[in-house]
Design a protein around this motif. Structure first.
Motif, PDB file in Angstrom:
ATOM      1  N   VAL A   6      -4.292   4.329   8.752  1.00  0.00           N
ATOM      2  CA  VAL A   6      -4.994   4.763   7.740  1.00  0.00           C
ATOM      3  C   VAL A   6      -6.271   5.289   8.437  1.00  0.00           C
ATOM      4  CG1 VAL A   6      -6.562   3.783   5.813  1.00  0.00           C
ATOM      5  CG2 VAL A   6      -4.237   2.904   6.275  1.00  0.00           C
ATOM      6  N   LEU A  17      -7.646  -0.991   1.516  1.00  0.00           N
ATOM      7  CA  LEU A  17      -6.219  -0.332   1.966  1.00  0.00           C
ATOM      8  C   LEU A  17      -5.369  -1.051   2.975  1.00  0.00           C
ATOM      9  CD1 LEU A  17      -6.731   3.599   2.053  1.00  0.00           C
ATOM     10  CD2 LEU A  17      -5.608   2.188   0.269  1.00  0.00           C
ATOM     11  N   LYS A 101      -8.033  10.329  -5.224  1.00  0.00           N
ATOM     12  CA  LYS A 101      -8.854   9.123  -5.404  1.00  0.00           C
ATOM     13  C   LYS A 101      -9.386   9.033  -6.964  1.00  0.00           C
ATOM     14  CE  LYS A 101      -9.966   8.757  -0.559  1.00  0.00           C
ATOM     15  NZ  LYS A 101     -11.091   8.636   0.574  1.00  0.00           N
ATOM     16  N   VAL A 105      -3.292   0.640  -4.772  1.00  0.00           N
ATOM     17  CA  VAL A 105      -2.246   0.453  -3.527  1.00  0.00           C
ATOM     18  C   VAL A 105      -0.840   0.611  -3.807  1.00  0.00           C
ATOM     19  CG1 VAL A 105      -2.009  -1.354  -1.728  1.00  0.00           C
ATOM     20  CG2 VAL A 105      -4.399  -0.902  -2.362  1.00  0.00           C
ATOM     21  N   LEU A 108       0.133   4.128  -3.532  1.00  0.00           N
ATOM     22  CA  LEU A 108       0.211   4.414  -2.429  1.00  0.00           C
ATOM     23  C   LEU A 108       1.294   3.731  -1.484  1.00  0.00           C
ATOM     24  CD1 LEU A 108      -1.051   5.978  -0.184  1.00  0.00           C
ATOM     25  CD2 LEU A 108      -2.447   3.997   0.589  1.00  0.00           C
TER      26      LEU A 108
END
Length: 227
Positions: A6, A17, A101, A105, A108
């Protein structure tokens, strides 16, 4: 489990994250700057990179271009920018996907699994011929009138999916689900951009199509010029 890097300068977002992806079984490392991220991406060889664009030392798009010069690691761009020109820029720079954004999560994680699944899939289908177009998934080569087309991996996957369904109208939602394996909304621009690039490499435009025909309000259809 994937090795995830990340690259995010916001400490709060970065921690969220890391925590969320770790809870979903990934091994997560992080970097707060572009140069630190580039060093880790090259040295640690992660399975996937999640890249913020607004980094303090170097714009994420510039980092992506540098990374693409030395690595083909899948990159998911995480950005607050949703302007079409920004989307085009990151895809053109070599991003495999992008997410706007704010995002969850879970979304993602699904995108990470999708890009890794695409990278690991074996292509066993037979070559497809549509007019002067030939697409061979085994060699991952496509030719038009016996001239090889220089396609990116994503452009090839898109062309193969359409060619395998020649004559059928395929919706953008189906393309997102089957080619990108992303059932979420908000990514139609990804399809539009790749279709535009594909048309250009086929020597046509949306206004003067030869193979790739838009069906207004429905989707897109690939067919031989004489059909």
């Amino acid at each position: 489990m994937a090795q995830v890097l990340v690259v995010e300068d916001d400490a709060t977002i970065r921690s969220a994250l890391i925590r969320g992806l770790t809870e979903r079984g990934h091994a997560v490392r992080s970097a707060p700057t572009a140069m630190a991220g580039l060093e880790q991406a090259v040295g640690d060889r992660p399975d996937v990179v999640v890249l913020d664009l607004g980094l303090p030392d170097l714009d994420g798009t510039a980092m992506l271009r540098m990374l693409r010069g030395v690595s083909d690691v899948p990159v998911i761009v995480a950005t607050a920018r949703d302007d079409e020109s920004e989307v085009v820029a990151v895809l053109d720079a070599g991003a495999d996907d992008y997410v706007t954004k704010p995002f969850g999560v879970a979304q993602l994680d699904a995108r990470i699994r999708a890009v890794l699944r695409r990278g690991g899939e074996e292509q066993r289908d037979q070559a497809v011929t549509v007019g002067g177009l030939r697409v061979d998934p085994r060699s991952r080569e496509a030719t038009l009138d016996d001239t090889r087309l220089e396609l990116t991996p994503r452009e090839f996957d898109l062309l193969h999916y359409l060619a395998a369904r020649a004559g059928e109208v395929v919706s953008k939602r189906e393309l997102l689900t089957e080619v990108w394996q992303l059932p979420y909304g908000g990514a139609d621009k990804t399809v539009d951009v790749h279709l535009s690039w594909l048309r250009r490499k086929l020597g046509e435009t949306a206004q003067e199509p030869r193979y790739v025909h838009a069906v207004r309000g429905v989707g897109v259809r690939l067919a031989a010029p004489e059909e």
